[in-house]
Design an enzyme around this catalytic site. Structure first.
Site, short mmCIF file in Angstrom:
data_model
loop_
_atom_site.label_atom_id
_atom_site.label_comp_id
_atom_site.label_asym_id
_atom_site.label_seq_id
_atom_site.Cartn_x
_atom_site.Cartn_y
_atom_site.Cartn_z
N GLY A 84 -12.14 36.39 58.42
CA GLY A 84 -13.15 35.97 57.44
C GLY A 84 -13.31 34.39 57.84
N ASN A 85 -13.95 33.40 57.10
CA ASN A 85 -14.07 32.21 57.41
C ASN A 85 -14.26 31.33 56.10
OD1 ASN A 85 -17.33 31.84 56.34
ND2 ASN A 85 -17.42 33.63 57.85
N ARG A 86 -14.56 30.09 56.22
CA ARG A 86 -14.40 29.11 55.10
C ARG A 86 -15.48 28.83 54.26
NH1 ARG A 86 -9.27 26.46 55.89
NH2 ARG A 86 -8.95 26.37 58.21
#
Ligand code: CTP
Length: 402
Positions: free
Chosen positions: A213-215
């Site tokens: 995932g990412n932020r």
């Protein structure tokens, strides 16, 4: 000309020691040409008598849902207002507004209005810092309410700390800004347009419990969707995260880049597409069906590219105006220029995600808008809602030129 000249402002006063300062705010608004209607809670009247407000304001102070001939005073006040200014706002008023309760005239008017609302909290430090109050304030902020943060200083009972009502100058400045923004939103320049927005970071499964995932928090995409709906567009939001959203927006929740692609392409054609989502570029080639167990050995996860949704839309011809975002940490503008061309977008919103107070999970953002026409606009650090406004202003310009 004064930003308040001829504007109708409901001054909603709730019961705290700072209520006496609302008298000064009332006077200044009237002096600046506003038509001020005070609405007092029962507790407010224990601090300042209604006669003070009635004498200074443009109309007599309103106190109750049941005091005069109008059977729906909250709806009348809410509809006629250009702005509602809650000053001071107690923890109770903030909480009931966040919860949508209409327990008195002030609460009911807040729920019955579509005008911009500015809330000026004032309370003891312990109350201001309580997680319940902070959660409510955050919720209001996410819904587009302007919250004028209290200052540090002397409080009731001789205490000193955060929670003192902001200075009248700050309150008036926030009110003027909200009025200007409200006037802009009320231009409703997107009525009849179909707008598709994506938001949040995609999650690409490694196994049933883990993902790549990412932020991204989704806040900027949500702000674009909410702003487009306020301007009258019919909006669909394809998002990986759930946040507060007006009823009128269709929300489609997805997880992966592939699901986001399918949900987006399914809903074409669209007049405007804003790809604010942080779409993963790679996904695990073969997600495990069962949870991967710990072996103590090093592991390698093989990744394959995901579809590039923006690029696909850019060559599909089913989108009137196509807007992409570029999250960069170095060579920011050069990289973004390259993306603009490579993906066939009409506008790229460039985000330096390494800058303080901008990008992932902040409530503020600082961007440069790069248009395919060569136009370049810098939007200095501001709320994500303001960034959304600037983006949609550009979309309007683009549509007018084509
Ligand atoms: N985007 C997309 N599909 C992808 C990757 C990105 O639609 N698989 C879109 C994003 O929604 C954004 C734009 O492309 O609007 C740019 O995303 P960004 O992550 O900044 O760029 P990438 O194309 O992924 O390039 P890089 O990661 O190498 O910077």
């Amino acid at each position: 000309m004064s930003p308040f000249a001829g504007r109708r402002i409901v001054l909603a006063v709730s019961g705290g020691i700072a209520a006496y300062k609302a008298v000064e705010v009332c006077r200044r608004l009237v002096d600046a040409g506003a038509h001020v209607v005070p609405v007092l809670t029962e507790a407010a009247r224990r601090f300042v008598g209604e006669i003070t407000f009635s004498a200074l304001a443009s109309e007599r102070a309103r106190l109750s849902l049941f005091e005069d001939d109008d059977p729906i005073p909250h709806v009348t006040l809410g509809r006629q207002a250009d702005l509602i200014l809650v000053c001071p706002a107690t923890a109770r008023v903030i909480g009931s507004y966040a919860a949508g309760l209409s327990e008195d005239l002030l609460g009911a008017t807040l729920i019955a209005t579509r005008a911009p609302v500015v809330v000026c909290p004032a309370m003891h430090t312990e109350m201001w810092e309580h997680p319940a109050v902070q959660d409510n304030v955050r919720l209001l902020d996410e819904r587009g309410v302007t919250v004028v943060a209290p200052e540090e200083g002397r409080l009731a009972g001789g205490d000193v700390g955060a929670g003192r009502l902001a200075a009248p100058e700050s309150i008036l400045a926030a009110a003027a800004e909200a009025l200007a923004a409200g006037a802009q939103a009320s231009t409703r320049d997107m009525v009849g347009l179909r707008v598709l927005v994506t938001a949040g970071g995609t999650r690409e499964p490694i196994d049933p419990v883990r993902f790549v995932g990412n932020r991204s928090s989704g806040k900027q995409g949500y702000a674009v969707a909410i702003e487009a709906a306020a301007r009258g567009a019919k909006v669909t939001l394809v998002a990986t995260v759930r946040r507060p959203l007006p009823e009128s927006i269709e929300l489609v929740l997805v997880e992966t880049a592939e699901e986001m692609r399918a949900a987006t392409v399914d809903r074409l054609p669209a007049d405007v597409v804003v790809m604010a989502a942080a779409v993963a570029d790679y996904r695990p080639t073969a997600p495990a069906l069962d949870k991967i167990k710990k072996t103590g050995e090093a592991r390698t996860i093989s990744l394959e590219p995901t579809p590039d949704i923006l690029a696909e839309l850019g060559c599909g011809g089913e989108v009137g105006t196509l807007v992409g975002f570029a999250a960069e940490t170095s060579d920011v503008l050069a990289n973004a220029e390259a993306k603009l061309r490579a993906k066939g977008a009409d506008l790229i919103v460039v985000n330096d995600v390494s800058a303080p107070s901008a990008g992932f999970d902040h409530d503020t953002n600082e961007v440069v808008l790069l248009a395919a026409t060569g136009d370049r606009t810098t939007v200095p650090l501001t709320s994500k809602r303001d960034v959304a406004r600037a983006v949609l202003d550009h979309v309007a310009t683009h549509r007018a030129a084509h």
